[in-house]
Scaffold this motif. Structure first.
Motif, PDB file in Angstrom:
ATOM      1  N   TRP A 228       0.788  -1.062  -0.029  1.00  0.00           N
ATOM      2  CA  TRP A 228       0.155   0.227  -0.064  1.00  0.00           C
ATOM      3  C   TRP A 228       0.930   1.162   0.070  1.00  0.00           C
ATOM      4  O   TRP A 228       2.147   1.111   0.192  1.00  0.00           O
ATOM      5  N   GLU A 229       0.336   2.191  -0.231  1.00  0.00           N
ATOM      6  CA  GLU A 229       1.240   3.720  -0.183  1.00  0.00           C
ATOM      7  C   GLU A 229       1.740   3.961   0.896  1.00  0.00           C
ATOM      8  O   GLU A 229       1.417   3.687   1.994  1.00  0.00           O
ATOM      9  N   GLY A 230       3.176   4.154   0.887  1.00  0.00           N
ATOM     10  CA  GLY A 230       3.923   4.684   1.998  1.00  0.00           C
ATOM     11  C   GLY A 230       5.180   3.860   2.020  1.00  0.00           C
ATOM     12  O   GLY A 230       5.817   3.554   1.186  1.00  0.00           O
ATOM     13  N   TYR A 231       5.683   3.616   3.478  1.00  0.00           N
ATOM     14  CA  TYR A 231       6.949   3.084   3.554  1.00  0.00           C
ATOM     15  C   TYR A 231       7.268   1.755   2.999  1.00  0.00           C
ATOM     16  O   TYR A 231       8.254   1.198   2.716  1.00  0.00           O
ATOM     17  N   ARG A 242      15.260  11.260   8.401  1.00  0.00           N
ATOM     18  CA  ARG A 242      14.139  11.247   9.039  1.00  0.00           C
ATOM     19  C   ARG A 242      13.206   9.780   8.819  1.00  0.00           C
ATOM     20  O   ARG A 242      12.448   9.429   9.771  1.00  0.00           O
ATOM     21  N   ASP A 243      13.165   9.584   7.557  1.00  0.00           N
ATOM     22  CA  ASP A 243      12.337   8.149   7.351  1.00  0.00           C
ATOM     23  C   ASP A 243      12.817   7.101   8.075  1.00  0.00           C
ATOM     24  O   ASP A 243      12.036   6.241   8.699  1.00  0.00           O
ATOM     25  N   TYR A 244      14.023   7.016   8.185  1.00  0.00           N
ATOM     26  CA  TYR A 244      14.812   5.960   8.841  1.00  0.00           C
ATOM     27  C   TYR A 244      14.573   6.072  10.602  1.00  0.00           C
ATOM     28  O   TYR A 244      14.234   5.101  11.397  1.00  0.00           O
ATOM     29  N   LYS A 245      14.460   7.468  10.816  1.00  0.00           N
ATOM     30  CA  LYS A 245      13.964   7.644  12.378  1.00  0.00           C
ATOM     31  C   LYS A 245      12.661   7.382  12.822  1.00  0.00           C
ATOM     32  O   LYS A 245      12.112   6.594  13.597  1.00  0.00           O
ATOM     33  N   VAL A 246      11.760   7.432  11.471  1.00  0.00           N
ATOM     34  CA  VAL A 246      10.279   6.943  11.942  1.00  0.00           C
ATOM     35  C   VAL A 246      10.230   5.545  12.051  1.00  0.00           C
ATOM     36  O   VAL A 246       9.331   5.013  12.816  1.00  0.00           O
ATOM     37  N   MET A 247      11.223   4.570  11.364  1.00  0.00           N
ATOM     38  CA  MET A 247      11.146   3.110  11.446  1.00  0.00           C
ATOM     39  C   MET A 247      11.853   2.921  12.831  1.00  0.00           C
ATOM     40  O   MET A 247      11.516   1.916  13.473  1.00  0.00           O
ATOM     41  N   ASP A 248      12.844   3.731  13.393  1.00  0.00           N
ATOM     42  CA  ASP A 248      13.602   3.431  14.652  1.00  0.00           C
ATOM     43  C   ASP A 248      12.421   3.582  15.574  1.00  0.00           C
ATOM     44  O   ASP A 248      12.369   2.927  16.582  1.00  0.00           O
ATOM     45  N   ASP A 249      11.692   4.489  15.666  1.00  0.00           N
ATOM     46  CA  ASP A 249      10.790   4.677  16.494  1.00  0.00           C
ATOM     47  C   ASP A 249       9.361   3.644  16.554  1.00  0.00           C
ATOM     48  O   ASP A 249       9.037   3.339  17.529  1.00  0.00           O
ATOM     49  N   LEU A 250       9.236   3.336  15.400  1.00  0.00           N
ATOM     50  CA  LEU A 250       8.177   2.325  15.140  1.00  0.00           C
ATOM     51  C   LEU A 250       8.518   1.070  16.056  1.00  0.00           C
ATOM     52  O   LEU A 250       7.789   0.310  16.689  1.00  0.00           O
ATOM     53  N   SER A 251       9.881   0.875  15.586  1.00  0.00           N
ATOM     54  CA  SER A 251      10.407  -0.436  16.250  1.00  0.00           C
ATOM     55  C   SER A 251      10.355  -0.348  17.635  1.00  0.00           C
ATOM     56  O   SER A 251      10.122  -1.333  18.399  1.00  0.00           O
ATOM     57  N   MET A 252      10.898   0.678  18.319  1.00  0.00           N
ATOM     58  CA  MET A 252      10.889   0.651  19.720  1.00  0.00           C
ATOM     59  C   MET A 252       9.659   0.784  20.450  1.00  0.00           C
ATOM     60  O   MET A 252       9.333   0.095  21.420  1.00  0.00           O
ATOM     61  N   LEU A 253       8.519   1.285  19.694  1.00  0.00           N
ATOM     62  CA  LEU A 253       7.263   1.200  20.105  1.00  0.00           C
ATOM     63  C   LEU A 253       6.644  -0.084  20.141  1.00  0.00           C
ATOM     64  O   LEU A 253       5.820  -0.811  21.062  1.00  0.00           O
ATOM     65  N   ALA A 254       7.174  -0.797  19.092  1.00  0.00           N
ATOM     66  CA  ALA A 254       6.618  -2.405  18.723  1.00  0.00           C
ATOM     67  C   ALA A 254       7.401  -3.300  20.035  1.00  0.00           C
ATOM     68  O   ALA A 254       6.452  -4.149  20.272  1.00  0.00           O
ATOM     69  N   VAL A 255       8.411  -2.877  20.157  1.00  0.00           N
ATOM     70  CA  VAL A 255       8.979  -3.782  21.225  1.00  0.00           C
ATOM     71  C   VAL A 255       8.461  -3.387  22.428  1.00  0.00           C
ATOM     72  O   VAL A 255       8.407  -4.577  23.280  1.00  0.00           O
ATOM     73  N   ASP A 272      -0.061   7.702   7.688  1.00  0.00           N
ATOM     74  CA  ASP A 272      -0.763   6.560   6.823  1.00  0.00           C
ATOM     75  C   ASP A 272       0.392   6.110   5.974  1.00  0.00           C
ATOM     76  O   ASP A 272      -0.023   4.972   5.186  1.00  0.00           O
ATOM     77  N   LYS A 273       1.574   6.277   6.160  1.00  0.00           N
ATOM     78  CA  LYS A 273       2.742   5.632   5.202  1.00  0.00           C
ATOM     79  C   LYS A 273       3.054   4.232   5.976  1.00  0.00           C
ATOM     80  O   LYS A 273       3.731   3.433   5.419  1.00  0.00           O
ATOM     81  N   ILE A 274       2.260   4.020   7.264  1.00  0.00           N
ATOM     82  CA  ILE A 274       2.715   2.820   8.022  1.00  0.00           C
ATOM     83  C   ILE A 274       1.302   2.001   7.948  1.00  0.00           C
ATOM     84  O   ILE A 274       1.434   0.647   7.844  1.00  0.00           O
ATOM     85  N   LYS A 275       0.411   2.660   8.330  1.00  0.00           N
ATOM     86  CA  LYS A 275      -0.984   1.823   8.710  1.00  0.00           C
ATOM     87  C   LYS A 275      -1.519   1.151   7.435  1.00  0.00           C
ATOM     88  O   LYS A 275      -1.555   1.743   6.338  1.00  0.00           O
ATOM     89  N   VAL A 276      -2.093  -0.042   7.483  1.00  0.00           N
ATOM     90  CA  VAL A 276      -2.740  -0.720   6.557  1.00  0.00           C
ATOM     91  C   VAL A 276      -4.148   0.198   6.229  1.00  0.00           C
ATOM     92  O   VAL A 276      -4.836   0.527   6.977  1.00  0.00           O
ATOM     93  N   PRO A 277      -4.319   0.250   4.993  1.00  0.00           N
ATOM     94  CA  PRO A 277      -5.649   1.149   4.639  1.00  0.00           C
ATOM     95  C   PRO A 277      -6.945   0.412   5.016  1.00  0.00           C
ATOM     96  O   PRO A 277      -6.968  -0.902   5.024  1.00  0.00           O
ATOM     97  N   GLU A 278      -7.838   1.115   5.493  1.00  0.00           N
ATOM     98  CA  GLU A 278      -8.992   0.654   6.057  1.00  0.00           C
ATOM     99  C   GLU A 278      -9.776  -0.113   4.857  1.00  0.00           C
ATOM    100  O   GLU A 278     -10.383  -1.174   4.956  1.00  0.00           O
ATOM    101  N   ASN A 279      -9.784   0.394   3.600  1.00  0.00           N
ATOM    102  CA  ASN A 279     -10.309  -0.176   2.727  1.00  0.00           C
ATOM    103  C   ASN A 279      -9.148  -1.055   1.908  1.00  0.00           C
ATOM    104  O   ASN A 279      -8.252  -0.807   1.326  1.00  0.00           O
TER     105      ASN A 279
END
Length: 288
Positions: A228-231, A242-255, A272-279
């Motif tokens: 889907w559109e995004g990362y 900055r994009d790598y930092k978004v993934m770093d933050d996502l990783s830490m939150l997931a852990v 919206d670049k991470i989440k699965v589209p609702e549709n």
């Protein structure tokens, strides 16, 4: 933590069973039995030749059915009336590792056991490499902790791979969840080029599994070829620090999801670049 366990005891969009409840009655709270039920109904696409099967192009399409409900409908049409039934290999549904994990999570939840599908990398398929893979993670009430289980590894695969561990209790030595893999590569602990599958390796693959695992933790376990559109689809040569930092933050939150589910949820929902589209019609299939 108590609220988190309650959350993972409840079905999600991929594990919910609507019309096929009769196929999953009386599921015991025994993880070994649950895994045996999953192996009764599913057969891994890339191991098919080891079971003496040559798959037609039509059969290779079977893993594209996303939800457990869709799989149960398909199995019912094959003649299954309950997941406890034993059938020959050619009468099982062709699947991938993600399907084994989602099916196992669904059956755990039917039995009232908190469970979730985890995306990451396994060290037991190729020497000195970490191969794209999914496992089940379930809450072991006796040990008061999450245990990882590889529901795909039946007797044939265990013997072929000469496993040094019990598939019902896979340690971090053998399976690394995608968020930890990303962080450890970023910290220089692991070489990212050792992570991937087939012709896809490195951060390009690490980010895909990270996004899949984060969404799976939020109870939307998608398939590896879902884009889907995004990362997940943005070429990494276009990424900034900055994009790598978004993934770093996502990783830490997931852990840290068990301590703060809400933080991961809010982070993904507002990106919206991470989440699965609702549709799901906005989700496309990548053919590599």
């Amino acid at each position: 933590m108590k609220d988190t366990l309650k959350l993972y005891k409840e079905h999600d969009i991929m594990t919910e069973i609507k019309t096929m409840k009769h196929m999953v009655t009386d599921i015991p709270k025994d993880i070994g039995t649950i895994v045996s039920y999953v192996q009764n109904i599913l057969l891994h696409q890339h191991w098919s030749k080891a079971y003496g099967l040559e798959l037609s192009e039509e059969r290779k399409k079977e893993p594209f059915l996303r939800s457990f409900e869709e799989k149960l409908i398909f199995l019912n049409e094959l003649g299954f009336t309950h997941v406890s039934e034993h059938r020959t290999n050619e009468n099982k549904m062709i699947s991938i590792c993600r399907d084994f994990s989602v099916a196992a999570a669904a059956l755990c939840r039917e039995a009232g056991v908190p469970a979730r599908a985890r995306c990451g990398f396994a060290s037991y398929f190729e020497k000195d490499k970490y191969i794209d893979h999914w496992v089940l993670e379930y809450w072991n009430e006796e040990k008061k902790k999450w245990l990882m289980v590889d529901a795909q590894l039946d007797a044939l695969q265990q013997k072929t791979l000469e496993l040094p561990f019990d598939p019902l209790d896979v340690s971090e030595n053998y399976f690394i969840t995608a968020p930890k893999a990303w962080l450890w590569c970023r910290e220089g602990i692991f070489n990212p080029d050792l992570f991937g599958i087939f012709k896809w390796w490195g951060y390009d693959y690490l980010r895909c599994n990270l996004i899949l695992d984060a969404n799976s933790l939020l109870k939307v376990p998608m398939q590896p070829w879902d884009w889907w559109e995004g990362y997940k689809s943005l070429p990494m040569e276009e990424w900034t620090e900055r994009d790598y930092k978004v993934m770093d933050d996502l990783s830490m939150l997931a852990v840290n999801v068990d301590n703060n589910f809400e933080a991961l949820y809010k982070y993904v929902q507002t990106n919206d670049k991470i989440k699965v589209p609702e549709n799901f019609s906005e989700v496309t299939i990548s053919h590599g």
